[in-house]
Design a protein around this motif. Sequence first.
Motif, short mmCIF file in Angstrom:
data_model
loop_
_atom_site.label_atom_id
_atom_site.label_comp_id
_atom_site.label_asym_id
_atom_site.label_seq_id
_atom_site.Cartn_x
_atom_site.Cartn_y
_atom_site.Cartn_z
N HIS A 4 24.49 9.95 69.77
CA HIS A 4 25.76 10.14 69.08
C HIS A 4 26.31 8.81 68.57
O HIS A 4 26.09 7.75 69.14
N SER A 5 27.07 8.91 67.50
CA SER A 5 27.82 7.76 67.01
C SER A 5 29.02 7.53 67.91
O SER A 5 29.24 8.25 68.89
N SER A 6 29.85 6.54 67.60
CA SER A 6 30.99 6.22 68.45
C SER A 6 31.98 7.36 68.55
O SER A 6 32.72 7.48 69.52
N SER A 7 32.01 8.23 67.56
CA SER A 7 32.88 9.40 67.60
C SER A 7 32.05 10.65 67.80
O SER A 7 30.98 10.80 67.22
N ASP A 8 32.53 11.56 68.67
CA ASP A 8 31.83 12.81 68.88
C ASP A 8 32.00 13.76 67.69
O ASP A 8 31.36 14.78 67.61
N LEU A 302 20.61 21.14 69.89
CA LEU A 302 21.94 21.24 70.49
C LEU A 302 21.84 21.78 71.92
O LEU A 302 22.53 21.29 72.83
N LEU A 303 21.01 22.79 72.12
CA LEU A 303 20.85 23.35 73.47
C LEU A 303 20.24 22.33 74.42
O LEU A 303 20.64 22.24 75.60
N GLU A 304 19.28 21.56 73.94
CA GLU A 304 18.68 20.54 74.79
C GLU A 304 19.69 19.47 75.17
O GLU A 304 19.73 19.01 76.32
N ASP A 305 20.53 19.09 74.23
CA ASP A 305 21.53 18.07 74.53
C ASP A 305 22.56 18.57 75.53
O ASP A 305 23.10 17.79 76.32
N LEU A 306 22.83 19.87 75.52
CA LEU A 306 23.78 20.44 76.47
C LEU A 306 23.15 20.69 77.84
O LEU A 306 23.84 21.09 78.78
N GLY A 307 21.85 20.48 77.94
CA GLY A 307 21.17 20.60 79.22
C GLY A 307 20.91 22.01 79.69
O GLY A 307 20.75 22.25 80.89
#
Length: 341
Positions: A4-8, A302-307
């Motif tokens: 991610h960049s500095s802002s979500d 996205l699902l992988e990033d959410l674990g």
Amino acid sequence: MINHSSSDFASNPFTVTVSRGPIIESRHQVIAVISDAKGKLVRSWGDVRNAVYLRSAIKPLQAIPLVETGAADALDVTEQELSLACASHNGEVAHVDAVSEWLKRIGLGINDLECGTHWPKYEAAALELAGAGLAPSAAHNNCSGKHSGFLSTAVYMKENTQGYIHLDHPVQQRIVKVLEDFTDLDLSRAPIGTDGCSIPTIAIPLDKAALAMARFADPSKLEAGRASACHRIQTAVAKFPHMIAGTDRLCTALDGAAHGKVIAKVGAEAVYLAALPELGLGIALKALDGADRAAEVALGALLEDLGVVTEDIHKSADPYFHPILRNRNDIVVGRLEAVFD
């Protein structure tokens, strides 16, 4: 993990790249948002406040009136049929037979479906039908399960079963009310198009679509009957994932392997909506060029990033989340992957 960049809340879409050999051959831009049930945006990419047609991705919400009106119980709608009511199915024998039996049980027939006719989406089913010298019926339409649910509600509510596809019919008005409740929007002036199966499709901002799916995922703040409907639909899809899509389809592979942790539904023109009941989150995304392959890869990222991607999900869904490109000689020539700024 997504870098991610500095802002979500990045202002730009992210990219799904298509590589062949040493270079990137194509790029798909994707807008996406993750929301909780209170409307807090967890992460966002692109202009997610712009309205888009959600198409068939909205079907789990369209099935809510079937349950909360009492029609499902009164007409003995099974969990298998409830999953089918959320489906964009392949037109396989299991789907067509289930639709036919459902309609027969409620005193109707295939001719009462107003979704139109097309050949099965699954090539093997289409070839089998053609090989038998048969033509497809409206039961082969990928939306016939949803329409059977619409007709069931109309029968139970003693409404005219003809014209149920039109916006002014009580069947569609109940759905509009559900969408307004779940999105906190007044949709009376929203852009309205006509979907492939002839029902209205209402343009909804992507962030509000994610909010709606979060509330579907976590309906604890909803009225008891509506919350129960959400839980029943989630359970039905998880128990009968083949009915929501079919062979060689991501929705079936993912929803089956997730065992209720993810309820995902595709829509035409590369839309995906997903509910994550354990996290109380909703996901909404769209590949801007309408490429389904990009939407599938984006959903996986996205699902992988959410674990939430378990080993079972990897086994079933990785061919869609991390597709390998092969040529006619089955030689690996490229791959797709999500790239985040």
